[in-house]
Design an enzyme around this catalytic site. Structure first.
Site, PDB file in Angstrom:
ATOM      1  N   ILE A 545       1.161   4.254   3.872  1.00 53.44           N
ATOM      2  CA  ILE A 545       1.377   2.809   3.895  1.00 53.44           C
ATOM      3  C   ILE A 545       0.555   2.086   2.840  1.00 53.44           C
ATOM      4  CG2 ILE A 545       2.166   2.567   6.281  1.00 53.44           C
ATOM      5  CD1 ILE A 545      -0.710   1.993   7.101  1.00 53.44           C
ATOM      6  N   GLY A 546      -0.194   2.816   2.056  1.00 52.18           N
ATOM      7  CA  GLY A 546      -0.945   2.126   1.012  1.00 52.18           C
ATOM      8  C   GLY A 546      -1.869   3.080   0.307  1.00 52.18           C
ATOM      9  N   THR A 547      -2.240   2.691  -0.899  1.00 47.31           N
ATOM     10  CA  THR A 547      -3.161   3.521  -1.645  1.00 47.31           C
ATOM     11  C   THR A 547      -4.330   2.658  -2.073  1.00 47.31           C
ATOM     12  OG1 THR A 547      -1.267   4.723  -2.433  1.00 47.31           O
ATOM     13  CG2 THR A 547      -3.327   5.144  -3.549  1.00 47.31           C
ATOM     14  N   GLY A 548      -5.508   3.068  -1.712  1.00 51.99           N
ATOM     15  CA  GLY A 548      -6.689   2.258  -2.018  1.00 51.99           C
ATOM     16  C   GLY A 548      -7.425   2.817  -3.215  1.00 51.99           C
ATOM     17  N   GLY A 549      -8.654   2.390  -3.375  1.00 48.61           N
ATOM     18  CA  GLY A 549      -9.458   2.779  -4.525  1.00 48.61           C
ATOM     19  C   GLY A 549      -9.625   4.284  -4.619  1.00 48.61           C
ATOM     20  N   GLY A 551      -8.195   6.796  -2.159  1.00 53.45           N
ATOM     21  CA  GLY A 551      -7.469   7.577  -1.164  1.00 53.45           C
ATOM     22  C   GLY A 551      -6.222   6.845  -0.737  1.00 53.45           C
ATOM     23  N   VAL A 553      -3.642   5.585   2.572  1.00 50.36           N
ATOM     24  CA  VAL A 553      -3.697   5.245   3.982  1.00 50.36           C
ATOM     25  C   VAL A 553      -2.362   5.615   4.629  1.00 50.36           C
ATOM     26  CG1 VAL A 553      -4.141   3.429   5.656  1.00 50.36           C
ATOM     27  CG2 VAL A 553      -5.288   3.381   3.448  1.00 50.36           C
ATOM     28  N   ASP A 667     -17.877  -5.645  -1.231  1.00 47.62           N
ATOM     29  CA  ASP A 667     -16.503  -5.760  -1.730  1.00 47.62           C
ATOM     30  C   ASP A 667     -15.677  -6.636  -0.790  1.00 47.62           C
ATOM     31  OD1 ASP A 667     -14.310  -5.491  -3.299  1.00 47.62           O
ATOM     32  OD2 ASP A 667     -13.897  -3.398  -2.783  1.00 47.62           O
TER      33      ASP A 667
END
Ligand code: NAG
Ligand code: NAG
Ligand code: NAG
Ligand code: NAG
Length: 836
Positions: A545-549, A551, A553, A667
């Site tokens: 459902i998403g890609t962060g800094g 990794g 998710v 952050d």
């Protein structure tokens, strides 16, 4: 007196001479230069512009490039917004030459410290459609030449020192839609000619002196949307013709001398959202038609002499957020239908003659902030339990001066404030209550006892009556039974409990057959390694459902039906020591903290072959995304946005002040604030967070998100909690403006003062309605003010998060000005006062 008179004559003479000389000047200039030039001459002569507020830095350039000046294609000036210049406070408006502006459509001099009279030549601005002279110190009578401005749509003269009558000639301004005359010293009656203004939608006649009653002709103003007349000496009764104003949205006549009863015709005002008639002399009943005004969000009839019972129909006004009927003669019981008013944040029924018990089924009023039922004749116990008002812990609750009996339920300890004085309550006042609230909250309850100087001590071993003995016996039998069950349970668990699942609180180690290490705690249910692998089909991209800094998710639905979020570090990234470190950092941080506004970490797996964190799933994603999509942004209404801001402030205050050692997030951004299905917010992404150890250096590589980073970090690289405070300030403005406040923040640091005249209301997210209930309006003004302090360039001048939280907790008296008049300059002054 006679001296005063001749002095006035002398002044008048000076004025006339100056007017003549101004005209001569103008003619002289006009004869030798173009129209544009004479416009420029008039502006230069006014002294309001200097090199600082031209955009080219050259006064010889066309005034069309100056700040606050707009021209048409032909180069003739169409709009003038006087720049703010503190050196020009006390400027005589009559020194401004209005004659050479044939194309001027808008003249805005709101809050520029102008003094003196409004010169009659203002009537020469034949094209003018908007004139704002409000919030100055202008005086004298209103010139009747205003009537020459027949194109006027907007006329605001409020908050000055004008006196005399309202000129009847204003009735000739047939295009007028907005007329603000409030907060002056005007007298006399409202001239009948004003009631011919068919297009009038906003009328403000607040005044300090007598201004007569509302005549039946008021009913002719059929375009009226907003009628305000506070602190007036409006007398007489409300005419039945009010029912013709079917466009009326806000009817605001508090602090007047209105007599008689509210006419049933108010029931025709179907779109009314605010009805303020507090502090009048209204008698009779509340007409039942009023309860069917289902768009009402604010109803205040306090401080009148209304005499009626509280009918069940009150439950029809289902969008009410504030209901104040205090200080009347309302009798009968509190109707159960009140529970239908689920949007209520303020309910004040104090100082009436209400009887009977406090109904318990009101737990549905979950937004309640203030409840005041004091000074009535209520009886019975204080209701407790999840369906009672008292389940709402953040309320301020006043039940004093009634006849309430029984003991004080435990819930009361959790309330923000409570007043139970002057009742007939009994039993022990717990030590918590004694220490949390002052004695005044409990005095005059004859049968209360406890550990406080103002209370008699409780008897240590109360005489056990026969009935109680019986009860004790039954209690012992029950307890023994449950203890036996518990022992059996423990044995069973010891026998059957293998390593597969663990419940809540204490972390336990689980070795799965893969040899991977999974830690679970803080989770009310079972999570098994294999369930995670199965539910995501071994982290298939479909569940991402998403890609962060560092990794991705994933969303995982466990066999129990519960959904969790998984943040997984990819194998390649796992080999990068920086990523690996921040991943472990986050697990470490989050395993130490628990707060309702910080994302919950249920567990993690930290092994070379499986690097993932298990979180609470936040259905609505990030604040950043919610603000980008119109439907979601609208759902996140003002109340929810204010609550979000308070929640994040709480979370940061917890990290900075309640954690030992303190934690700085580093952050804070709208990307890292996540929302659940109820739009409650949590702070997430602790990958870069660090413990703030006083003796260790916090020099680090730059962390944070562009647009949220405090300016000092760019040069010093020393992160302190004050850098979080700065980022918080950005998030607050982003939440209320609906977009990143980058332009606004850069205008704050620029030299130009023009932006300071911007009205707060024009900066707020325009996708939301611009009407507010007073509590939300107060919080919005407060939040923006605090954000401005948080954005202070000097870290030392920023407040602590603890201070911010306290400001939200202690309700401040609202600003005297309605929210729609507040401008940036006023907020900056407030912010400045706070940061001192
Ligand atoms: C300002 O502009 C005028 C022409 O518009 C020019 O003659 C003059 O040199 C300029 N002055 C400066 C200081 O740039
Ligand atoms: C206003 O209009 C009247 C009549 O139309 C005219 O005599 C008067 O000069 C005008 N005043 C101004 C200031 O233009
Ligand atoms: C209150 O709400 C209930 C349903 O929750 C409804 O049955 C009842 O008619 C409502 N009463 C009023 C007065 O609106
Ligand atoms: C309720 O109204 C009374 C009288 O109007 C006022 O004194 C009191 O402060 C109000 N209560 C709250 C909690 O605002």
């Amino acid at each position: 007196m006679g001296g005063d008179h001749s002095y006035n004559w002398f002044l008048a003479f000076v004025v006339v001479v100056m007017m003549i000389s101004a005209t001569i000047d103008y003619k002289a200039v006009a004869s030798k230069s173009s129209g544009e030039n004479s416009e420029a001459q008039a502006l230069i002569k006014s002294g309001w512009w200097s090199i600082d507020n031209t955009s080219t830095g050259n006064m010889s350039d066309s005034p069309c490039t100056w700040h606050g000046v707009t021209c048409n294609k032909a180069g003739s000036i169409t709009e003038i917004i006087l720049p703010y210049d503190y050196k020009r406070i006390g400027y005589q408006l009559r020194d401004f030459n209005f004659s050479p502006f044939p194309s001027l459509v808008k003249f805005d001099a709101n809050g520029k410290g102008l003094v003196g009279i409004v010169p009659p030549q203002i009537g020469a601005l034949s094209k003018l459609s908007s004139l704002d002279l409000s919030c100055n110190k202008l005086t004298g009578e209103l010139p009747s030449s205003l009537a020459n401005l027949t194109n006027l749509v907007y006329l605001s003269l409020s908050s000055n020192e004008f006196y005399g009558n309202i000129p009847p000639a204003l009735g000739q301004l047939s295009n007028l839609a907005y007329l603000y005359l409030g907060y002056n010293h005007l007298t006399g009656t409202i001239p009948p000619t004003l009631f011919h203004l068919k297009k009038l939608s906003h009328l403000d006649i607040c005044a300090y002196v007598h201004i007569g009653g509302l005549p039946s002709e008021t009913g002719n103003l059929t375009s009226l949307v907003y009628l305000e007349g506070a602190s007036n000496q409006i007398d007489g009764s409300i005419p039945v013709e009010i029912g013709k104003l079917t466009n009326l949205a806000s009817f605001y006549l508090p602090h007047n001398k209105i007599v008689g009863s509210i006419p049933p015709e108010v029931g025709n005002l179907k779109i009314l959202y605010a009805l303020h008639l507090e502090f009048n002399h209204i008698t009779g009943i509340i007409p039942s038609t009023l309860f069917y005004l289902t768009n009402l969000i604010y109803l205040d009839l306090s401080w009148n002499q209304i005499s009626c019972s509280l009918p069940p129909e009150i439950g029809e006004m289902k969008y009410l957020t504030a209901l104040d009927l205090s200080n009347n003669q309302i009798y009968g019981t509190i109707p159960l239908e009140l529970r239908n008013l689920t949007h209520l944040d303020t309910l004040n029924l104090s100082s009436n003659q209400l009887q009977g018990e406090i109904p318990r089924l009101l737990g549905s009023l979950s937004l309640l902030v203030m409840l005041d039922l004091s000074n009535n004749m209520l009886t019975g116990n204080i209701p407790s339990g999840v369906d009672s008002w008292f389940a709402i812990k953040s309320i301020i609750c006043n039940l004093s001066h009634n006849n309430l009996s029984g003991t004080i339920p435990h819930f009361v300890e959790q309330l923000r404030d409570v007043d139970l004085s002057y009742n007939t309550l009994e039993g022990r006042l717990s030590d918590n209550l004694v220490s949390k609230f002052p004695s005044s909250r409990f005095v005059s309850n004859k049968n209360l006892c406890g550990n406080a100087a103002y209370l008699p001590p409780c008897l240590e071993s109360p005489v056990v009556t026969k009935k109680e003995k019986h009860r004790t016996k039954a209690y012992i039998i029950t307890a023994t039974f449950w203890f036996a069950c518990f022992l059996i349970g423990v044995v069973v668990v010891l026998i059957f409990h293998r390593t597969k699942t663990v419940k809540q609180v204490e972390a336990e180690l689980i070795e799965s057959n893969h040899g991977d290490v999974l830690r679970i705690w803080n989770y009310d249910g079972n999570i098994a390694y294999k369930d995670i692998i199965q539910s995501t089909e071994d982290f298939d991209i479909r569940y991402c459902i998403g890609t962060g800094g560092y990794g991705s998710v994933y969303r995982a639905q466990l066999p129990s039906g519960k959904i969790v979020a998984l943040k997984k570090l990819h194998r390649l990234e796992g080999e990068n020591p920086t990523y690996d470190k921040s991943f472990r950092n986050e697990a470490h941080m989050l395993s130490q903290i628990r707060h309702r506004n910080i994302v919950k970490l249920f567990g993690f797996c930290l092994h070379k072959r499986c690097m993932f964190l298990i979180y609470e799933y936040m259905e609505r994603g990030s604040l950043f995304c919610v603000l980008r999509y119109e439907t979601e942004a609208v759902e996140l209404d003002w109340t929810k946005r204010v609550n979000l801001i308070k929640g994040i402030a709480n979370a940061l205050s917890y990290l900075h002040h309640d954690c030992k050692p303190p934690i700085i997030h580093r952050d804070v951004s709208s990307n890292n604030i996540l929302l659940n299905s109820k739009l409650d917010a949590t702070l997430s992404d602790f990958g870069t967070a660090r413990f703030l150890e006083l003796d260790s250096s916090n020099h680090t590589i730059m962390a944070g998100t562009y647009g949220y980073i405090a300016p000092e970090l760019a040069c010093t690289m020393v992160a302190t909690e004050k850098s979080d405070v700065y980022s918080f300030g950005v998030v607050v403005l982003e939440t209320l403006f609906g977009k990143h406040p980058v332009d606004f923040i850069s205008s704050l640091s620029s030299k130009s003062t023009e932006h300071q005249q911007t009205k707060l209301i024009d900066l707020l997210d325009e996708r939301l309605p611009t009407y507010f209930n007073h509590l939300v309006a107060r919080d919005v003004v407060l939040a923006v003010t605090l954000a401005l302090v948080c954005l202070h360039p000097k870290p030392k001048s920023r407040p602590t998060m603890q201070y911010v939280v306290q400001q939200f907790l202690v309700p401040k008296p609202g600003l005297r000005m309605p929210l729609h008049t507040v401008n940036v300059q006023q907020l900056i002054s407030l912010a400045y006062a706070i940061s001192q």
